[in-house]
Scaffold this motif. Structure first.
Motif, PDB file in Angstrom:
ATOM      1  N   ARG A 108      45.072  29.810  42.374  1.00  0.00           N
ATOM      2  CA  ARG A 108      44.916  31.264  42.304  1.00  0.00           C
ATOM      3  C   ARG A 108      44.437  31.690  40.913  1.00  0.00           C
ATOM      4  O   ARG A 108      43.549  32.531  40.790  1.00  0.00           O
ATOM      5  N   GLU A 109      45.006  31.050  39.898  1.00  0.00           N
ATOM      6  CA  GLU A 109      44.670  31.401  38.513  1.00  0.00           C
ATOM      7  C   GLU A 109      43.206  31.064  38.220  1.00  0.00           C
ATOM      8  O   GLU A 109      42.480  31.861  37.617  1.00  0.00           O
ATOM      9  N   ILE A 110      42.776  29.883  38.636  1.00  0.00           N
ATOM     10  CA  ILE A 110      41.389  29.483  38.333  1.00  0.00           C
ATOM     11  C   ILE A 110      40.394  30.257  39.204  1.00  0.00           C
ATOM     12  O   ILE A 110      39.295  30.596  38.767  1.00  0.00           O
ATOM     13  N   THR A 111      40.788  30.570  40.427  1.00  0.00           N
ATOM     14  CA  THR A 111      39.929  31.391  41.292  1.00  0.00           C
ATOM     15  C   THR A 111      39.576  32.701  40.595  1.00  0.00           C
ATOM     16  O   THR A 111      38.452  33.190  40.667  1.00  0.00           O
ATOM     17  N   ASP A 112      40.560  33.241  39.891  1.00  0.00           N
ATOM     18  CA  ASP A 112      40.362  34.522  39.236  1.00  0.00           C
ATOM     19  C   ASP A 112      39.275  34.457  38.160  1.00  0.00           C
ATOM     20  O   ASP A 112      38.617  35.458  37.885  1.00  0.00           O
ATOM     21  N   ARG A 113      39.089  33.288  37.567  1.00  0.00           N
ATOM     22  CA  ARG A 113      38.062  33.134  36.516  1.00  0.00           C
ATOM     23  C   ARG A 113      36.760  32.545  37.052  1.00  0.00           C
ATOM     24  O   ARG A 113      35.806  32.384  36.285  1.00  0.00           O
ATOM     25  N   THR A 114      36.735  32.161  38.320  1.00  0.00           N
ATOM     26  CA  THR A 114      35.525  31.496  38.850  1.00  0.00           C
ATOM     27  C   THR A 114      34.995  32.275  40.057  1.00  0.00           C
ATOM     28  O   THR A 114      34.163  33.158  39.896  1.00  0.00           O
ATOM     29  N   PHE A 115      35.557  31.995  41.242  1.00  0.00           N
ATOM     30  CA  PHE A 115      35.020  32.645  42.446  1.00  0.00           C
ATOM     31  C   PHE A 115      35.196  34.155  42.427  1.00  0.00           C
ATOM     32  O   PHE A 115      34.414  34.879  43.025  1.00  0.00           O
ATOM     33  N   ASN A 116      36.205  34.642  41.747  1.00  0.00           N
ATOM     34  CA  ASN A 116      36.386  36.095  41.669  1.00  0.00           C
ATOM     35  C   ASN A 116      35.511  36.738  40.595  1.00  0.00           C
ATOM     36  O   ASN A 116      35.582  37.939  40.390  1.00  0.00           O
ATOM     37  N   CYS A 117      34.693  35.965  39.916  1.00  0.00           N
ATOM     38  CA  CYS A 117      33.790  36.500  38.885  1.00  0.00           C
ATOM     39  C   CYS A 117      32.328  36.352  39.284  1.00  0.00           C
ATOM     40  O   CYS A 117      31.447  36.413  38.433  1.00  0.00           O
ATOM     41  N   ILE A 118      32.079  36.119  40.559  1.00  0.00           N
ATOM     42  CA  ILE A 118      30.680  36.069  40.986  1.00  0.00           C
ATOM     43  C   ILE A 118      30.437  37.178  41.997  1.00  0.00           C
ATOM     44  O   ILE A 118      31.347  37.624  42.687  1.00  0.00           O
ATOM     45  N   THR A 119      29.193  37.627  42.051  1.00  0.00           N
ATOM     46  CA  THR A 119      28.825  38.622  43.046  1.00  0.00           C
ATOM     47  C   THR A 119      27.363  38.455  43.373  1.00  0.00           C
ATOM     48  O   THR A 119      26.560  38.117  42.496  1.00  0.00           O
ATOM     49  N   VAL A 120      27.030  38.640  44.622  1.00  0.00           N
ATOM     50  CA  VAL A 120      25.615  38.712  44.978  1.00  0.00           C
ATOM     51  C   VAL A 120      25.263  40.156  45.287  1.00  0.00           C
ATOM     52  O   VAL A 120      24.283  40.690  44.803  1.00  0.00           O
ATOM     53  N   TRP A 125      29.001  36.411  36.899  1.00  0.00           N
ATOM     54  CA  TRP A 125      27.711  35.811  37.228  1.00  0.00           C
ATOM     55  C   TRP A 125      27.131  36.510  38.443  1.00  0.00           C
ATOM     56  O   TRP A 125      27.845  36.798  39.409  1.00  0.00           O
ATOM     57  N   THR A 126      25.849  36.741  38.399  1.00  0.00           N
ATOM     58  CA  THR A 126      25.181  37.393  39.521  1.00  0.00           C
ATOM     59  C   THR A 126      23.739  36.910  39.582  1.00  0.00           C
ATOM     60  O   THR A 126      23.330  36.033  38.818  1.00  0.00           O
ATOM     61  N   CYS A 127      22.976  37.462  40.495  1.00  0.00           N
ATOM     62  CA  CYS A 127      21.554  37.137  40.592  1.00  0.00           C
ATOM     63  C   CYS A 127      20.780  38.445  40.659  1.00  0.00           C
ATOM     64  O   CYS A 127      21.366  39.516  40.670  1.00  0.00           O
ATOM     65  N   ASP A 128      19.463  38.346  40.672  1.00  0.00           N
ATOM     66  CA  ASP A 128      18.652  39.553  40.727  1.00  0.00           C
ATOM     67  C   ASP A 128      18.569  40.080  42.165  1.00  0.00           C
ATOM     68  O   ASP A 128      18.988  39.412  43.111  1.00  0.00           O
ATOM     69  N   LEU A 129      18.070  41.305  42.312  1.00  0.00           N
ATOM     70  CA  LEU A 129      17.933  41.952  43.625  1.00  0.00           C
ATOM     71  C   LEU A 129      16.446  42.102  43.916  1.00  0.00           C
ATOM     72  O   LEU A 129      15.750  42.856  43.243  1.00  0.00           O
TER      73      LEU A 129
END
Lengths: 405, 405
Positions: free
Chosen positions: A217-229, A388-392
């Protein structure tokens, strides 16, 4: 909807090691896709601790609800059964019946207690899952289980992903190697309908289930929870991790193990962004100097989710005004006159204004790259965060405006 | 960046009445645009109460900060001075100096106390405002003031708006007419950089300033705060309202006046959405049955802001699964099995599943219309809200990815 492989994809799928205590199989069950594998089974030996992190959507799918309820201290034999092509989300009571039917059939085929069968489904929503097609293949899947099947599993869980996603680390603890291998699928919310991020991580480490759950849960918060498309939240996001204990190395409390796991999770998270719908640029937003880490996260995510920031990046425009806008709308404490912004190494703005040293030509040249870093320093405190994200791009609209087919 | 007029535009600019106590002028000052008017001046007679609502951005512009500070009980002569082409946002201390210079020059030209001069700026950000070009035109503006100049003012404040926006109501109170006339600009966050929604409303009603301020804030919450084009928040959003009192009719506490004002504000808010960047469809999201009005608002805005809902609408796809997704991510209390969704009159989903009566062909035909209504009933309580948005099309990306020019 099949398109070219993302220009941001890694050169090749990594060579993932066998993890003692785990076997994989995959099969083409025809859930929705023709001519490809679409169901994977992972079998976990007795002694396996299973932890999970799930979507916070209040309309989460039947398999997510079932998985969440099964996470616990039990370390008996277990199985992960995942299908692509249909997410079994918003399928009413029929959805729960499908999950129960699949779990019972996996139990029958493998001898594993149904309470230890974790299922995930990804693909179109709102259509009943033809679970009988999956059930019909369970004998075949069980017979095909082998330690080397993880790459096949990574391919079977893809929907409109343009490449399979895998990552691995080997950590040395007290001179003994501990292996971690993970696979993921995800490409934003995917046509022909919304889809999901699914992640499965395996290790031969020995660790107490509650400790593994906390760490995940802790690492998810810094990895998967910090990405968005695209800022949209799936009804099916699932991250399951199994620690088989087969190495005999107890990693409870090990910082080295935690660091290795975080590298795997971050790599997989980045691969999801690199396969973001229509993505042509990988963007890192680093925020420092915030009043708190929470404020820094707000600024990072507001910037990463902003359609105007993302379209500017697609247009290779060093439009730092839109970054100022995103800071302003984030809800975080900010002071115009303390704000500074870098695009890569280029100082763009400081002290509430464009930097006197700013060279727009240099910035425009920087924006032509495939990897863009935007640094925002709020000049207020020591809070920091990264997103982290990507362009639109036009292709995002092509993918998502198309009629479901 | 000039494009065709939005297909959702009203047939014509409405005939706005003269408001006793207000005169307007507009002029071409060459702030940024060539061959068009770009500065407007409104002059308010003594007795005018002025109220305002502003962007909540923490990086709001110098004119916004100045305006906010000037809102108060003073009802002496006043002026609104607005320029397009440059937003004077993120321009450091120079921005504040520009505002002060303009206010002093308006005071000199008109004899109005600088503390009663309210300015707004809209257009490119991060570039110093060439305030001397505005100052040079103040004598000409002052000489040109006339009661009938409001349509010219509406045109002078446009940036990449494809049509000028105006609305009016006449309310009868105790048998006496009270007039309200408003103008607005806004088209999302506009190329060549971000821009703003600016709104100016005038009435000959007599009303205490604190009452007017309360009324304006309350109605803003149901109108301008319920629209979205792209979820991005401007640094310059400004709504100013002046009540000249010239009709002699005291409207303090009048429900009829409040209703008339709300119609004007809602009409202007809708016109901003109809001019949303790249918009081809006007979308109303109605949420009922929520546990609270606040929860209903969360669902309405999450749906209205979702790129996946908006691209589906652009693609004329009745993709109700994405509406379920948006409900789920909104943070509002929701129960899959109580949720029902209509597209127009068509019942799409109920009881946690697609309706047995659902006819996808009918729904697809409905989506071809220019005005789309999506009804979401959460089946939990009596909370309700409405939001308005537009679709997300290729043209949005064209407008926003283009390099600033």
């Amino acid at each position: 909807m099949a398109g070219p492989v993302s220009p941001l994809a890694p050169a090749a799928f990594p060579a993932l090691p066998e993890i003692a205590g785990v076997r994989f199989a995959s099969v083409a069950a025809g859930v929705r896709y023709a001519n490809r594998t679409d169901v994977m089974l992972a079998e976990l030996e007795p002694g396996s601790a299973v932890a999970g992190v799930f979507t916070r959507s209040s309309t989460r799918s039947a398999p997510v609800r079932d998985c969440e309820a099964k996470i616990g201290a039990d370390t008996s034999r277990a199985a992960f059964l995942v299908n692509s092509g249909n997410s079994n989300a918003f399928t009413g009571q029929a959805g729960e019946r499908s999950v129960a039917e699949i779990c019972a059939a996996v139990a029958q085929a493998t001898g594993i207690d149904a309470a230890r069968v974790f299922t995930s489904s990804t693909g179109v929503i709102g259509e009943p899952l033809p679970h009988e097609r999956i059930v019909a293949k369970l004998g075949e899947l069980n017979a095909a289980l082998e330690p080397a099947g993880i790459e096949g599993a990574a391919r079977a869980i893809m929907t409109t992903d343009t490449f399979p996603k895998g990552s691995t680390e080997t950590v040395s603890i007290d001179g003994k190697p501990v292996k971690i291998a993970g696979i993921a699928k995800g490409s934003g919310m995917i046509a022909p309908d919304m889809a999901t991020m699914l992640v499965y991580i395996f290790t031969d480490a020995l660790i107490d289930q509650p400790k593994l759950q906390d760490l995940l849960r802790e690492i998810t918060d810094r990895t998967f929870n910090c990405i968005t498309v695209d800022s949209d939240t799936s009804t099916s996001d699932t991250l399951l991790m199994a620690a088989t204990g087969a190495s005999g190395v107890n990693v409870t409390g090990s910082a080295d193990f935690a660091a290795g796991l975080e590298r795997v999770m971050l790599d997989l998270a980045h691969q999801v962004v690199r396969d973001g719908e229509g993505a042509t640029k990988f963007v890192e937003i680093r925020v420092t100097g915030a009043a708190s880490d929470d404020d820094a996260r707000k600024v990072a995510m507001a910037t990463a989710n902003s359609p105007l920031v993302k379209t500017a990046i697609a247009g290779e425009d060093p439009n730092w005004g839109r970054v100022v806008m995103a800071v302003g709308k984030s809800g975080a404490e900010a002071d115009r006159d303390r704000l500074s912004i870098h695009f890569g190494e280029i100082l763009v703005a400081q002290n509430g204004w464009v930097s006197p040293a700013y060279d727009e030509e240099k910035a425009a040249a920087y924006m032509k790259g495939q990897e863009i870093v935007i640094d925002v320093d709020l000049g207020l405190g020591s809070g920091e965060a990264v997103a982290w994200t990507c362009d639109l791009t036009h292709r995002y609209i092509d993918i998502n405006a198309d009629y479901r087919s």
